[in-house]
Design a protein around this motif. Structure first.
Motif, PDB file in Angstrom:
ATOM      1  N   LEU A  44       0.930  -1.396  -0.201  1.00  0.00           N
ATOM      2  CA  LEU A  44      -0.045   0.100  -0.035  1.00  0.00           C
ATOM      3  C   LEU A  44       0.899   1.177   0.071  1.00  0.00           C
ATOM      4  O   LEU A  44       1.650   1.302   0.874  1.00  0.00           O
ATOM      5  CB  LEU A  44      -0.865  -0.098   1.206  1.00  0.00           C
ATOM      6  CG  LEU A  44      -1.998   1.256   1.136  1.00  0.00           C
ATOM      7  CD1 LEU A  44      -2.718   1.023   0.158  1.00  0.00           C
ATOM      8  CD2 LEU A  44      -2.557   0.997   2.798  1.00  0.00           C
ATOM      9  N   LEU A  45       0.609   2.183  -0.865  1.00  0.00           N
ATOM     10  CA  LEU A  45       1.514   3.399  -1.065  1.00  0.00           C
ATOM     11  C   LEU A  45       1.000   4.568  -0.486  1.00  0.00           C
ATOM     12  O   LEU A  45       1.361   5.194   0.348  1.00  0.00           O
ATOM     13  CB  LEU A  45       1.848   3.453  -2.555  1.00  0.00           C
ATOM     14  CG  LEU A  45       2.517   2.301  -3.190  1.00  0.00           C
ATOM     15  CD1 LEU A  45       2.661   2.809  -4.848  1.00  0.00           C
ATOM     16  CD2 LEU A  45       3.910   2.017  -2.724  1.00  0.00           C
ATOM     17  N   THR A  46      -0.115   4.816  -0.876  1.00  0.00           N
ATOM     18  CA  THR A  46      -1.006   5.888  -0.394  1.00  0.00           C
ATOM     19  C   THR A  46      -2.422   5.811  -0.387  1.00  0.00           C
ATOM     20  O   THR A  46      -3.003   4.992  -0.867  1.00  0.00           O
ATOM     21  CB  THR A  46      -0.773   7.221  -1.515  1.00  0.00           C
ATOM     22  OG1 THR A  46      -1.468   6.722  -2.760  1.00  0.00           O
ATOM     23  CG2 THR A  46       0.584   7.673  -2.089  1.00  0.00           C
ATOM     24  N   ILE A  47      -3.130   6.518   0.624  1.00  0.00           N
ATOM     25  CA  ILE A  47      -4.329   6.557   0.831  1.00  0.00           C
ATOM     26  C   ILE A  47      -4.664   8.202   0.780  1.00  0.00           C
ATOM     27  O   ILE A  47      -4.440   8.943   1.651  1.00  0.00           O
ATOM     28  CB  ILE A  47      -4.917   6.036   2.154  1.00  0.00           C
ATOM     29  CG1 ILE A  47      -4.743   4.719   2.200  1.00  0.00           C
ATOM     30  CG2 ILE A  47      -6.363   6.234   2.484  1.00  0.00           C
ATOM     31  CD1 ILE A  47      -4.818   3.927   3.584  1.00  0.00           C
ATOM     32  N   ASP A  48      -5.660   8.588  -0.047  1.00  0.00           N
ATOM     33  CA  ASP A  48      -6.142   9.708  -0.287  1.00  0.00           C
ATOM     34  C   ASP A  48      -4.827  10.839  -0.653  1.00  0.00           C
ATOM     35  O   ASP A  48      -4.083  10.405  -1.665  1.00  0.00           O
ATOM     36  CB  ASP A  48      -6.869  10.423   1.018  1.00  0.00           C
ATOM     37  CG  ASP A  48      -7.900  11.362   0.644  1.00  0.00           C
ATOM     38  OD1 ASP A  48      -8.174  11.541  -0.698  1.00  0.00           O
ATOM     39  OD2 ASP A  48      -8.161  12.158   1.543  1.00  0.00           O
ATOM     40  N   GLU A  49      -4.606  11.565   0.159  1.00  0.00           N
ATOM     41  CA  GLU A  49      -3.383  12.261  -0.080  1.00  0.00           C
ATOM     42  C   GLU A  49      -2.284  12.172   0.866  1.00  0.00           C
ATOM     43  O   GLU A  49      -1.216  12.831   1.057  1.00  0.00           O
ATOM     44  CB  GLU A  49      -3.671  13.769   0.102  1.00  0.00           C
ATOM     45  CG  GLU A  49      -4.550  14.270  -1.187  1.00  0.00           C
ATOM     46  CD  GLU A  49      -5.186  15.488  -0.949  1.00  0.00           C
ATOM     47  OE1 GLU A  49      -4.334  16.635  -1.220  1.00  0.00           O
ATOM     48  OE2 GLU A  49      -6.320  15.774  -0.669  1.00  0.00           O
ATOM     49  N   THR A  50      -2.207  11.062   1.363  1.00  0.00           N
ATOM     50  CA  THR A  50      -1.209  10.734   2.746  1.00  0.00           C
ATOM     51  C   THR A  50      -0.473   9.384   2.043  1.00  0.00           C
ATOM     52  O   THR A  50      -0.873   8.409   1.661  1.00  0.00           O
ATOM     53  CB  THR A  50      -1.832  10.110   4.169  1.00  0.00           C
ATOM     54  OG1 THR A  50      -2.784  11.218   4.237  1.00  0.00           O
ATOM     55  CG2 THR A  50      -0.940  10.100   5.122  1.00  0.00           C
ATOM     56  N   THR A  51       0.812   9.544   2.170  1.00  0.00           N
ATOM     57  CA  THR A  51       1.466   8.314   1.951  1.00  0.00           C
ATOM     58  C   THR A  51       1.922   7.618   2.985  1.00  0.00           C
ATOM     59  O   THR A  51       2.068   7.892   4.211  1.00  0.00           O
ATOM     60  CB  THR A  51       3.207   9.083   1.813  1.00  0.00           C
ATOM     61  OG1 THR A  51       3.148   9.847   0.556  1.00  0.00           O
ATOM     62  CG2 THR A  51       4.175   7.968   1.420  1.00  0.00           C
ATOM     63  N   ILE A  52       1.403   6.091   2.753  1.00  0.00           N
ATOM     64  CA  ILE A  52       1.552   5.334   3.628  1.00  0.00           C
ATOM     65  C   ILE A  52       2.712   4.455   3.810  1.00  0.00           C
ATOM     66  O   ILE A  52       3.254   3.957   5.008  1.00  0.00           O
ATOM     67  CB  ILE A  52       0.228   4.184   3.563  1.00  0.00           C
ATOM     68  CG1 ILE A  52      -1.007   4.897   3.206  1.00  0.00           C
ATOM     69  CG2 ILE A  52       0.300   3.057   4.464  1.00  0.00           C
ATOM     70  CD1 ILE A  52      -1.294   5.665   4.730  1.00  0.00           C
ATOM     71  N   THR A  53       3.200   4.099   2.695  1.00  0.00           N
ATOM     72  CA  THR A  53       4.439   3.492   2.571  1.00  0.00           C
ATOM     73  C   THR A  53       5.615   4.360   3.144  1.00  0.00           C
ATOM     74  O   THR A  53       5.602   5.437   3.545  1.00  0.00           O
ATOM     75  CB  THR A  53       5.079   3.151   1.121  1.00  0.00           C
ATOM     76  OG1 THR A  53       6.267   2.459   1.094  1.00  0.00           O
ATOM     77  CG2 THR A  53       5.074   4.434   0.175  1.00  0.00           C
ATOM     78  N   LEU A  54       6.843   3.392   3.858  1.00  0.00           N
ATOM     79  CA  LEU A  54       7.651   4.031   4.375  1.00  0.00           C
ATOM     80  C   LEU A  54       8.909   4.541   3.486  1.00  0.00           C
ATOM     81  O   LEU A  54       9.932   4.934   3.727  1.00  0.00           O
ATOM     82  CB  LEU A  54       8.447   3.205   5.489  1.00  0.00           C
ATOM     83  CG  LEU A  54       7.419   2.661   6.656  1.00  0.00           C
ATOM     84  CD1 LEU A  54       8.091   1.562   7.603  1.00  0.00           C
ATOM     85  CD2 LEU A  54       7.284   3.852   7.454  1.00  0.00           C
TER      86      LEU A  54
END
Length: 113
Positions: A44-54
């Motif tokens: 998972l890379l991003t949700i909405d405008e938030t980066t999730i991946t490290l």
């Protein structure tokens, strides 16, 4: 109105260490969220405008209310593969784009090869 994709995600070829971007265009998003995933890495890379991946090389921008663009900085060979843009409806809808990373040939002089 239910969310729907209004354009396909392009397939992109990019030289290693350059930047790539993939737009995902969704109308009528409402309260749903758009996520970007790397299919091959099941990441998972991003949700909405938030980066999730490290991995900080990935981020998403919204130039307008319908476009979520995934940006990949300093593209690496591992980044090759399918990228999925998904809307978290029930059932979810998704679209896939492909990033092909090209490694330029290393020029070596004759004697050293």
């Amino acid at each position: 109105a239910t969310p729907k994709f209004v354009a396909t995600i392009p397939n992109v070829t990019v030289t290693a260490s350059r930047d790539a971007s993939l737009p995902c265009i969704v109308e009528d998003i409402g309260d749903y969220k758009v996520t970007w995933m790397h299919l091959n890495r099941v990441m998972l890379l991003t949700i909405d405008e938030t980066t999730i991946t490290l991995i900080p090389r990935f981020r998403v921008t919204r130039e307008d209310p319908t476009t979520w663009t995934l940006h990949i900085r300093n593209v690496q060979p591992d980044d090759t593969g399918y990228y999925v843009c998904q809307v978290n409806m029930e059932p979810a809808i998704n679209q896939v784009g492909y990033v092909q990373v090209v490694v330029p040939p290393q020029f070596v002089d004759e004697e050293s090869s």
